[in-house]
Motif scaffolding. Structure first.
Motif, PDB file in Angstrom:
ATOM      1  N   ALA A 126       6.640  11.026   4.221  1.00  0.00           N
ATOM      2  CA  ALA A 126       6.413   9.593   4.432  1.00  0.00           C
ATOM      3  C   ALA A 126       6.007   8.900   3.133  1.00  0.00           C
ATOM      4  N   ALA A 127       5.128   9.551   2.361  1.00  0.00           N
ATOM      5  CA  ALA A 127       4.709   8.976   1.075  1.00  0.00           C
ATOM      6  C   ALA A 127       5.891   8.881   0.115  1.00  0.00           C
ATOM      7  N   ALA A 128       6.731   9.935   0.101  1.00  0.00           N
ATOM      8  CA  ALA A 128       7.904   9.928  -0.783  1.00  0.00           C
ATOM      9  C   ALA A 128       8.926   8.894  -0.329  1.00  0.00           C
ATOM     10  N   LEU A 129       9.135   8.774   0.974  1.00  0.00           N
ATOM     11  CA  LEU A 129      10.106   7.820   1.501  1.00  0.00           C
ATOM     12  C   LEU A 129       9.713   6.385   1.201  1.00  0.00           C
ATOM     13  N   SER A 130       8.431   6.070   1.347  1.00  0.00           N
ATOM     14  CA  SER A 130       7.981   4.700   1.107  1.00  0.00           C
ATOM     15  C   SER A 130       8.215   4.279  -0.335  1.00  0.00           C
ATOM     16  N   SER A 131       8.178   5.244  -1.259  1.00  0.00           N
ATOM     17  CA  SER A 131       8.475   4.949  -2.665  1.00  0.00           C
ATOM     18  C   SER A 131       9.977   4.857  -2.894  1.00  0.00           C
ATOM     19  N   ALA A 132      10.735   5.775  -2.268  1.00  0.00           N
ATOM     20  CA  ALA A 132      12.177   5.843  -2.503  1.00  0.00           C
ATOM     21  C   ALA A 132      12.921   4.650  -1.928  1.00  0.00           C
ATOM     22  N   LEU A 177       0.840  -1.204   0.000  1.00  0.00           N
ATOM     23  CA  LEU A 177       0.000   0.000   0.000  1.00  0.00           C
ATOM     24  C   LEU A 177       0.877   1.257   0.000  1.00  0.00           C
ATOM     25  N   ALA A 178       1.867   1.283   0.914  1.00  0.00           N
ATOM     26  CA  ALA A 178       2.722   2.464   1.038  1.00  0.00           C
ATOM     27  C   ALA A 178       3.545   2.691  -0.235  1.00  0.00           C
ATOM     28  N   THR A 179       4.050   1.602  -0.818  1.00  0.00           N
ATOM     29  CA  THR A 179       4.878   1.720  -2.021  1.00  0.00           C
ATOM     30  C   THR A 179       4.081   2.241  -3.205  1.00  0.00           C
ATOM     31  N   SER A 180       2.812   1.866  -3.275  1.00  0.00           N
ATOM     32  CA  SER A 180       1.984   2.284  -4.410  1.00  0.00           C
ATOM     33  C   SER A 180       1.561   3.747  -4.320  1.00  0.00           C
ATOM     34  N   GLN A 181       1.760   4.350  -3.140  1.00  0.00           N
ATOM     35  CA  GLN A 181       1.398   5.751  -2.954  1.00  0.00           C
ATOM     36  C   GLN A 181       2.666   6.593  -2.854  1.00  0.00           C
ATOM     37  N   SER A 182       2.831   7.573  -3.707  1.00  0.00           N
ATOM     38  CA  SER A 182       4.004   8.446  -3.666  1.00  0.00           C
ATOM     39  C   SER A 182       3.573   9.843  -3.225  1.00  0.00           C
ATOM     40  N   ALA A 183       4.544  10.758  -3.120  1.00  0.00           N
ATOM     41  CA  ALA A 183       4.206  12.143  -2.789  1.00  0.00           C
ATOM     42  C   ALA A 183       3.312  12.744  -3.873  1.00  0.00           C
ATOM     43  N   ALA A 184       3.561  12.326  -5.122  1.00  0.00           N
ATOM     44  CA  ALA A 184       2.730  12.814  -6.224  1.00  0.00           C
ATOM     45  C   ALA A 184       1.284  12.358  -6.043  1.00  0.00           C
ATOM     46  N   THR A 185       1.103  11.136  -5.541  1.00  0.00           N
ATOM     47  CA  THR A 185      -0.242  10.629  -5.268  1.00  0.00           C
ATOM     48  C   THR A 185      -0.865  11.354  -4.090  1.00  0.00           C
ATOM     49  N   PHE A 186      -0.081  11.504  -3.028  1.00  0.00           N
ATOM     50  CA  PHE A 186      -0.537  12.166  -1.803  1.00  0.00           C
ATOM     51  C   PHE A 186      -1.075  13.563  -2.110  1.00  0.00           C
ATOM     52  N   LEU A 187      -0.354  14.300  -2.940  1.00  0.00           N
ATOM     53  CA  LEU A 187      -0.740  15.675  -3.248  1.00  0.00           C
ATOM     54  C   LEU A 187      -1.655  15.770  -4.462  1.00  0.00           C
ATOM     55  N   GLY A 188      -1.605  14.760  -5.345  1.00  0.00           N
ATOM     56  CA  GLY A 188      -2.322  14.848  -6.622  1.00  0.00           C
ATOM     57  C   GLY A 188      -3.717  14.270  -6.658  1.00  0.00           C
ATOM     58  N   VAL A 189      -3.995  13.251  -5.847  1.00  0.00           N
ATOM     59  CA  VAL A 189      -5.318  12.617  -5.890  1.00  0.00           C
ATOM     60  C   VAL A 189      -6.448  13.601  -5.568  1.00  0.00           C
ATOM     61  N   PRO A 190      -6.290  14.473  -4.543  1.00  0.00           N
ATOM     62  CA  PRO A 190      -7.366  15.445  -4.280  1.00  0.00           C
ATOM     63  C   PRO A 190      -7.697  16.319  -5.494  1.00  0.00           C
ATOM     64  N   GLU A 191      -6.713  16.549  -6.357  1.00  0.00           N
ATOM     65  CA  GLU A 191      -6.937  17.367  -7.554  1.00  0.00           C
ATOM     66  C   GLU A 191      -7.998  16.746  -8.465  1.00  0.00           C
ATOM     67  N   LEU A 192      -8.029  15.416  -8.509  1.00  0.00           N
ATOM     68  CA  LEU A 192      -8.939  14.710  -9.415  1.00  0.00           C
ATOM     69  C   LEU A 192     -10.403  14.916  -9.019  1.00  0.00           C
ATOM     70  N   SER A 193     -10.680  14.910  -7.728  1.00  0.00           N
ATOM     71  CA  SER A 193     -12.060  15.129  -7.289  1.00  0.00           C
ATOM     72  C   SER A 193     -12.384  16.620  -7.179  1.00  0.00           C
ATOM     73  N   TYR A 194     -11.374  17.454  -6.934  1.00  0.00           N
ATOM     74  CA  TYR A 194     -11.591  18.904  -6.906  1.00  0.00           C
ATOM     75  C   TYR A 194     -12.031  19.395  -8.286  1.00  0.00           C
ATOM     76  N   GLY A 195     -11.366  18.933  -9.310  1.00  0.00           N
ATOM     77  CA  GLY A 195     -11.708  19.363 -10.663  1.00  0.00           C
ATOM     78  C   GLY A 195     -12.681  18.445 -11.374  1.00  0.00           C
ATOM     79  N   GLY A 196     -12.933  17.264 -10.800  1.00  0.00           N
ATOM     80  CA  GLY A 196     -13.821  16.305 -11.452  1.00  0.00           C
ATOM     81  C   GLY A 196     -14.755  15.632 -10.463  1.00  0.00           C
ATOM     82  N   ASP A 197     -14.571  14.325 -10.321  1.00  0.00           N
ATOM     83  CA  ASP A 197     -15.455  13.556  -9.439  1.00  0.00           C
ATOM     84  C   ASP A 197     -14.667  12.400  -8.822  1.00  0.00           C
TER      85      ASP A 197
END
Length: 488
Positions: free
Chosen positions: A339-345, A55-75
């Motif tokens: 933490a999200a970035a570290l789990s990926s790195a 779970l942690a590896t599949s989530q990066s800092a880009a995911t942590f910060l980027g996923v909210p953008e998808l529902s903010y601008g869409g659904d």
């Protein structure tokens, strides 16, 4: 430079790094007697720890910060991607994992050796390493850019470089000393940290929305859509059951970065359960961050927002962190992003080192005479350092290329791993489901799949085609090339 951090934020930040230091010291004491133990753990890792690590590896800092953008601008239709992932890991659990355990594979590319020879394993390993340096280096840059914005309140190269070093030193503290067992157990800590940060933000946002009928307003705005039945959107049902499904099979089943921790389980049954459980746990986590995006839509509904920082486009979540986040919570969200970035790195360092040492270096070294296992343990740690340096350099290169090139390096680098996936999918499907293909066609198929997707990118020849369709075409090209080869 004036930091946006308050004394309370620095306290949270310092406490997190104290936790990192203590946990890396404890986990780094793991006794390692072979490179296999370094890359797969001296003892079987608990199933739920592996699930949380995936779970942690599949989530990066880009995911942590980027996923909210998808529902903010869409659904909420992005959640379909993870239901597609659930179908993918069920396939992996019952088709690929038994084969990996049957061959006692240390890397997933060893499966190709049994079908097409040593060169096939090495070619797939080199493809993985090239793609990972580009993709993970770019992800490291994205994480460092976000941390520089929050920590230093600017994106000067010096501060981005410091942020890159912070992330890499944190990753090395686990990977270098304790190997993959240390990485997996540290991922449990990182997962708890960034999920806690997400929950804290969601609660704070919810409490700040006074006199708003949340569900009614979101429903009227079309935000509560979970299934996309159209034919021309990113996450429609057809795409989820075709190209996105293929991407998830490759990401969770053919990418050493993800599968390495699954191979550390007690047996194939626990490995299969860990992989499936990881996705079942990921779905509510992604829903949490999609909910943050929906709440941010309500928060800024009556405001004009310019999502930019020093000329750099930023997500709505990053904008909120920089402009609205209260003291203390800003520090917590910063360590959540770290933490999200570290789990990926840290996971990618172990994965790249395992392929570099076990698939490439060990066969070459043993062909020149007997070498004791202590040599390969040292080689494993040296490989971790080498790949840490390469990823850091790639992240720093991304800083300059992003500013001085018309071609978006980040767009290319983040996509390059999925380009490589199509070649791997075609080769593996041929190896598992047919008797055709040979060592010659493996290399041609790997390159053919990669190039098929590359030429379909808009920045190459102006072709515009959905990503799911690109995955299908690239995989089909690779598979057909394998079928042209004689029976193996």
């Amino acid at each position: 430079m004036q930091s946006a951090f308050s004394a309370l934020d620095w306290f949270v930040f310092g406490s997190y790094f104290l936790l990192l230091a203590l946990s890396s010291f404890v986990l780094g004491k793991t006794k390692i007697s072979s490179s296999r133990e370094f890359f797969l753990s001296p003892t079987a890792v608990p199933m739920y720890a592996v699930a949380l690590s995936v779970l942690a590896t599949s989530q990066s800092a880009a995911t942590f910060l980027g996923v909210p953008e998808l529902s903010y601008g869409g659904d909420f239709t992005f959640i379909g991607f993870y239901f597609s992932a659930l179908l993918a890991v069920i396939f992996i659990a019952y088709v690929l994992i038994p084969k990996y355990y049957e061959t006692r594979a240390l890397t997933v590319y060893e499966l190709l050796e049994s079908r097409y020879g040593k060169s096939a394993k090495q070619q797939a390993g080199v493809m993985f390493l090239i793609g990972r340096v580009l993709a993970s280096g770019a992800r490291l840059y994205i994480g460092a850019l976000a941390i520089s914005m929050i920590l230093f309140n600017d994106i000067l190269f010096t501060h981005v470089a410091i942020s890159i070093i912070i992330l890499m030193v944190g990753a090395l503290s686990y990977t270098y000393f304790g190997g993959v067992r240390s990485v997996i157990l540290s991922d449990v800590i990182q997962a708890v940290v960034y999920i806690s940060a997400g929950i804290a933000v969601a609660v704070y946002l919810y409490l700040s929305l006074e006199n708003i009928e949340i569900f009614k307003t979101l429903s009227e705005a079309g935000k509560l859509k979970f299934i996309d039945t159209s034919l021309d959107s990113n996450f429609n049902i057809i795409g989820l059951l075709s190209g996105w499904l293929l991407l998830n099979i490759a990401a969770f089943g053919l990418d050493q970065d993800m599968t390495q921790r699954v191979l550390a389980c007690k047996n194939k049954d626990e490995a299969a359960k860990a992989l499936i459980i990881s996705i079942l746990l990921t779905i509510p986590v992604v829903l949490l961050f999609l909910s943050i995006g929906a709440l941010l839509y309500l928060f800024y509904m009556q405001s004009s927002v310019t999502q930019s920082f020093d000329g750099e486009k930023i997500t709505i979540f990053m904008y909120y962190i920089l402009n609205e986040m209260p003291d203390g919570l800003r520090g917590l969200v910063t360590v959540g992003a770290i933490a999200a970035a570290l789990s990926s790195a840290n996971s990618v360092l172990g994965a790249m080192a395992s392929v570099g040492v076990e698939d490439l270096y060990r066969p070459w070294k043993l062909a020149r005479g007997e070498v004791d296992e202590e040599h390969f343990i040292k080689a494993s740690r040296v490989a971790v350092l080498i790949f840490a340096l390469l990823l850091s350099l790639m992240a720093m290169l991304s800083y300059f290329w992003q500013r001085y090139s018309d071609l978006s390096l980040i767009g290319f680098a983040l996509g390059v791993m999925s380009f490589a996936y199509t070649g791997l999918l075609g080769v593996y499907f041929s190896a598992i489901f047919t008797s055709r293909g040979n060592r010659t066609t493996v290399l041609i198929a790997l390159i053919g799949g990669f190039l098929s997707v590359l030429v379909l990118q808009p920045y190459m020849f102006g072709i515009t085609i959905g990503f799911a369709s690109q995955m299908v075409i690239g995989t089909l090209v690779s598979f057909l090339i394998m079928q042209l080869g004689s029976k193996s």
